[in-house]
Design an enzyme around this catalytic site. Structure first.
Site, PDB file in Angstrom:
ATOM      1  N   ASN A   1      37.275  36.127  39.837  1.00 28.41           N
ATOM      2  CA  ASN A   1      37.910  35.475  40.980  1.00 28.41           C
ATOM      3  C   ASN A   1      39.098  34.684  40.444  1.00 28.41           C
ATOM      4  OD1 ASN A   1      38.656  33.942  43.168  1.00 28.41           O
ATOM      5  ND2 ASN A   1      36.747  32.765  43.289  1.00 28.41           N
ATOM      6  N   TRP A   2      40.270  35.221  40.670  1.00 25.08           N
ATOM      7  CA  TRP A   2      41.477  34.578  40.118  1.00 25.08           C
ATOM      8  C   TRP A   2      41.887  33.336  40.893  1.00 25.08           C
ATOM      9  CZ3 TRP A   2      45.826  38.184  37.879  1.00 25.08           C
ATOM     10  CH2 TRP A   2      45.292  38.951  36.822  1.00 25.08           C
ATOM     11  N   LYS A   3      41.278  33.119  42.059  1.00 24.79           N
ATOM     12  CA  LYS A   3      41.635  31.971  42.907  1.00 24.79           C
ATOM     13  C   LYS A   3      43.151  31.970  43.142  1.00 24.79           C
ATOM     14  CE  LYS A   3      37.458  29.756  41.315  1.00 24.79           C
ATOM     15  NZ  LYS A   3      36.733  28.533  40.988  1.00 24.79           N
TER      16      LYS A   3
ATOM     17  N   HIS B   1      33.088  31.250  49.603  1.00 26.13           N
ATOM     18  CA  HIS B   1      33.199  30.505  48.346  1.00 26.13           C
ATOM     19  C   HIS B   1      33.190  29.007  48.659  1.00 26.13           C
ATOM     20  CE1 HIS B   1      34.762  28.895  44.606  1.00 26.13           C
ATOM     21  NE2 HIS B   1      34.419  30.040  44.048  1.00 26.13           N
TER      22      HIS B   1
ATOM     23  N   GLU C   1      34.895  26.683  47.606  1.00 30.41           N
ATOM     24  CA  GLU C   1      36.237  26.109  47.794  1.00 30.41           C
ATOM     25  C   GLU C   1      36.739  26.383  49.214  1.00 30.41           C
ATOM     26  OE1 GLU C   1      38.027  27.878  44.322  1.00 30.41           O
ATOM     27  OE2 GLU C   1      36.784  26.588  43.057  1.00 30.41           O
TER      28      GLU C   1
ATOM     29  N   GLU D   1      26.514  30.215  43.172  1.00 34.87           N
ATOM     30  CA  GLU D   1      27.458  29.375  42.443  1.00 34.87           C
ATOM     31  C   GLU D   1      27.146  27.907  42.722  1.00 34.87           C
ATOM     32  OE1 GLU D   1      31.288  31.810  41.467  1.00 34.87           O
ATOM     33  OE2 GLU D   1      31.619  30.607  43.251  1.00 34.87           O
TER      34      GLU D   1
ATOM     35  N   GLY E   1      34.136  25.293  37.461  1.00 40.30           N
ATOM     36  CA  GLY E   1      35.302  24.689  36.828  1.00 40.30           C
ATOM     37  C   GLY E   1      35.006  23.429  36.040  1.00 40.30           C
TER      38      GLY E   1
ATOM     39  N   SER F   1      31.368  28.324  35.581  1.00 39.67           N
ATOM     40  CA  SER F   1      31.581  28.098  34.140  1.00 39.67           C
ATOM     41  C   SER F   1      30.995  29.198  33.251  1.00 39.67           C
ATOM     42  CB  SER F   1      31.062  26.716  33.721  1.00 39.67           C
ATOM     43  OG  SER F   1      31.820  25.702  34.379  1.00 39.67           O
TER      44      SER F   1
ATOM     45  N   GLY G   1      35.474  32.571  37.289  1.00 31.05           N
ATOM     46  CA  GLY G   1      36.748  31.987  37.715  1.00 31.05           C
ATOM     47  C   GLY G   1      37.719  31.919  36.551  1.00 31.05           C
ATOM     48  N   GLY G   2      37.865  30.728  36.000  1.00 37.34           N
ATOM     49  CA  GLY G   2      38.874  30.476  34.968  1.00 37.34           C
ATOM     50  C   GLY G   2      38.910  31.496  33.838  1.00 37.34           C
TER      51      GLY G   2
HETATM   52  P1  13P Z   1      34.730  28.950  37.001  1.00 37.30           P
HETATM   53  O1  13P Z   1      34.274  30.192  36.275  1.00 37.30           O
HETATM   54  O2  13P Z   1      36.172  28.599  36.699  1.00 37.30           O
HETATM   55  O3  13P Z   1      33.776  27.822  36.825  1.00 37.30           O
HETATM   56  O4  13P Z   1      34.729  29.325  38.565  1.00 37.30           O
HETATM   57  C1  13P Z   1      33.605  29.921  39.113  1.00 37.30           C
HETATM   58  C2  13P Z   1      33.936  30.391  40.468  1.00 37.30           C
HETATM   59  O5  13P Z   1      34.143  29.621  41.380  1.00 37.30           O
HETATM   60  C3  13P Z   1      34.030  31.847  40.679  1.00 37.30           C
HETATM   61  O6  13P Z   1      34.092  32.162  42.023  1.00 37.30           O
END
Ligand code: 13P
Length: 235
Positions: free
Chosen positions: A7-9, A91, A93, A158, A164, A196, A217-218
């Site tokens: 997930n590149w956000k 998600h 977010e 999640e 994050g 994470s 994510g990251g």
């Molecule tokens: P991180 O891997 O950056 O913690 O993010 C997880 C996430 O929200 C994937 O959708």
């Protein structure tokens, strides 16, 4: 097969195709399918480039309707037209930044299925909810309120406090929640862990019972890290 989804956000410009190219140039990882969910602006070009390869491309969100007067929104049909195979919905977010409720998430997941794509539906507790012992209750409530009656579905667990932050639940905490989700959803629904996930913890997390993949994510923004995570599926 584990599903390793990135997930590149809100990250990625045209030049980020270099990361996709690095994934395409690497051999298909053993025991893992790769899915990259870039921002909507890149879905069409990424999907065209990855067409016929071992890398699938997905969206990060969609409107629940097919089309209409909804300025700035993108529908599941549009993402399907662009070449997406999956769309993330619900998600944390989106829930936090855009006030998305379980009812909205359910409509979005239904929209994804209507377009012929697979929803990746996210659930997870906050730190306060975990600390008060309400985790399983919160997850059950989210599933009850947001899971649609569709044929193909992926759930992503999640924990909000793990996103994050570099903090992850213990493997027994992950196992407990995934077992509860598996019991509720039955066989045939893949359950991803997200929060994470890094090259250093992927193999351990992917080995937990009922962990059928990861939502990253990251660490998905760099092909080398994403591939190292996927390599954890073979361990
Ligand atoms: P991180 O891997 O950056 O913690 O993010 C997880 C996430 O929200 C994937 O959708």
């Amino acid at each position: 097969m584990k599903l390793i989804a990135g997930n590149w956000k809100m990250n990625g410009l045209k030049a980020s195709v270099a990361e996709l190219d690095a994934l395409l140039a690497a051999p298909a990882p053993e025991g893992a399918e790769l899915l990259v969910c870039p921002p909507a602006t890149l879905v069409a070009s990424f999907a065209r480039r990855a067409s016929g390869s071992h890398v699938k491309v997905g969206g990060q969100d969609c409107h629940w309707l097919e089309s209409g007067a909804h300025t700035g929104d993108v529908s599941a049909e549009m993402l399907a037209d662009a070449g997406a195979t999956h769309i993330i919905v619900g998600h944390s977010e989106r829930r936090a930044d855009h006030g998305e409720t379980d009812a909205v998430v359910r409509m979005k997941a239904q929209g994804v299925a209507r377009a012929g794509l697979v929803p990746i539906l996210c659930v997870g507790e906050t730190l306060a909810e975990r600390d008060s012992g309400a985790t399983l209750e919160v997850i059950a409530r989210q599933l009850e309120g947001s899971v649609p009656d569709v044929r193909a579905l992926v759930i992503a667990y999640e924990p909000v406090w793990a996103i994050g932050t570099g903090r992850t639940p213990t493997t027994s905490q992950v196992a407990e929640v995934h077992a509860a989700i598996a019991a509720r959803m039955g066989a045939g629904v893949r359950i991803l862990y997200g929060g994470s996930v890094k090259p250093g913890n992927a193999a351990e997390l992917l080995a937990v019972p009922h962990v059928d993949g990861a939502l990253v994510g990251g660490a998905s923004l760099k092909a080398a890290d994403f591939l190292a995570i996927a390599a954890g599926a073979a361990a």
